[in-house]
Design a protein around this motif. Sequence first.
Motif, PDB file in Angstrom:
ATOM      1  N   ASP A 263      19.668  -3.280  50.087  1.00  0.00           N
ATOM      2  CA  ASP A 263      19.650  -1.818  50.088  1.00  0.00           C
ATOM      3  C   ASP A 263      18.961  -1.198  48.882  1.00  0.00           C
ATOM      4  OD1 ASP A 263      20.944  -1.606  52.501  1.00  0.00           O
ATOM      5  OD2 ASP A 263      22.939  -1.461  51.619  1.00  0.00           O
ATOM      6  N   ARG A 264      18.347  -2.003  48.046  1.00  0.00           N
ATOM      7  CA  ARG A 264      17.742  -1.456  46.830  1.00  0.00           C
ATOM      8  C   ARG A 264      16.382  -0.839  47.117  1.00  0.00           C
ATOM      9  NH1 ARG A 264      18.476  -6.985  43.752  1.00  0.00           N
ATOM     10  NH2 ARG A 264      17.416  -7.464  45.668  1.00  0.00           N
TER      11      ARG A 264
ATOM     12  N   ASN B 230      10.926  -0.330  50.199  1.00  0.00           N
ATOM     13  CA  ASN B 230      12.249   0.064  50.685  1.00  0.00           C
ATOM     14  C   ASN B 230      12.551   1.456  50.141  1.00  0.00           C
ATOM     15  OD1 ASN B 230      12.918  -2.323  52.054  1.00  0.00           O
ATOM     16  ND2 ASN B 230      13.570  -3.291  50.152  1.00  0.00           N
TER      17      ASN B 230
ATOM     18  N   LYS C 129      18.649   4.236  50.465  1.00  0.00           N
ATOM     19  CA  LYS C 129      19.576   4.097  51.584  1.00  0.00           C
ATOM     20  C   LYS C 129      19.809   5.425  52.300  1.00  0.00           C
ATOM     21  CE  LYS C 129      24.263   2.275  52.462  1.00  0.00           C
ATOM     22  NZ  LYS C 129      24.050   2.173  53.860  1.00  0.00           N
ATOM     23  N   GLU C 130      19.910   6.513  51.555  1.00  0.00           N
ATOM     24  CA  GLU C 130      20.175   7.826  52.146  1.00  0.00           C
ATOM     25  C   GLU C 130      19.084   8.220  53.144  1.00  0.00           C
ATOM     26  OE1 GLU C 130      20.800  12.479  50.829  1.00  0.00           O
ATOM     27  OE2 GLU C 130      20.498  10.968  49.285  1.00  0.00           O
TER      28      GLU C 130
ATOM     29  N   ARG D 119      16.733   6.135  54.501  1.00  0.00           N
ATOM     30  CA  ARG D 119      16.633   5.083  55.529  1.00  0.00           C
ATOM     31  C   ARG D 119      17.724   5.255  56.585  1.00  0.00           C
ATOM     32  NH1 ARG D 119      16.654   1.078  52.282  1.00  0.00           N
ATOM     33  NH2 ARG D 119      18.881   0.733  52.302  1.00  0.00           N
ATOM     34  N   ASP D 120      18.968   5.428  56.155  1.00  0.00           N
ATOM     35  CA  ASP D 120      20.073   5.557  57.104  1.00  0.00           C
ATOM     36  C   ASP D 120      19.954   6.815  57.954  1.00  0.00           C
ATOM     37  OD1 ASP D 120      21.059   3.182  56.160  1.00  0.00           O
ATOM     38  OD2 ASP D 120      22.798   4.064  55.139  1.00  0.00           O
TER      39      ASP D 120
END
Length: 140
Positions: free
Chosen positions: A49-50, A70, A73-74, A76-77
Amino acid sequence: MTKYDSDLPPKASSEVIAEREGLADEVCRELERAGLPVHRGGLEAGPHDRPGADVHVDTFEDGGVYVDWNSAKELRDAALQLFEKGIDFTNPPRVVVHHKNVHDYMQSALLGILVSAGFQVEEADRFTHGTAVLVKERQD
């Protein structure tokens, strides 16, 4: 009749993998020097998740050194949750478009930074590797 142990393609020799590992280390150093967060991953380790550049070595014969971006997370999710629910591809939600654009722009940035640092790079196969960059070698 030949018997195969698996359906996976053959692995590269240990010498080739060692060369790729060295190249991946050089790629990490140059991306860090450019100020990007860098993570060394492996395909076997699975996703993390990094946010930042994810550098990994594909050990298959036709593999190589790949660099992918990448997002946090915010972002991506938020994009993936909407995508999983189903979206109108002719008019996708803004967060889905933004997520795609971030990855496309970062692919361009990674290509440019790595070429500037002396690497021979190209866009990886989108079907297999998404927006990853394939690093072929370092030019002198």
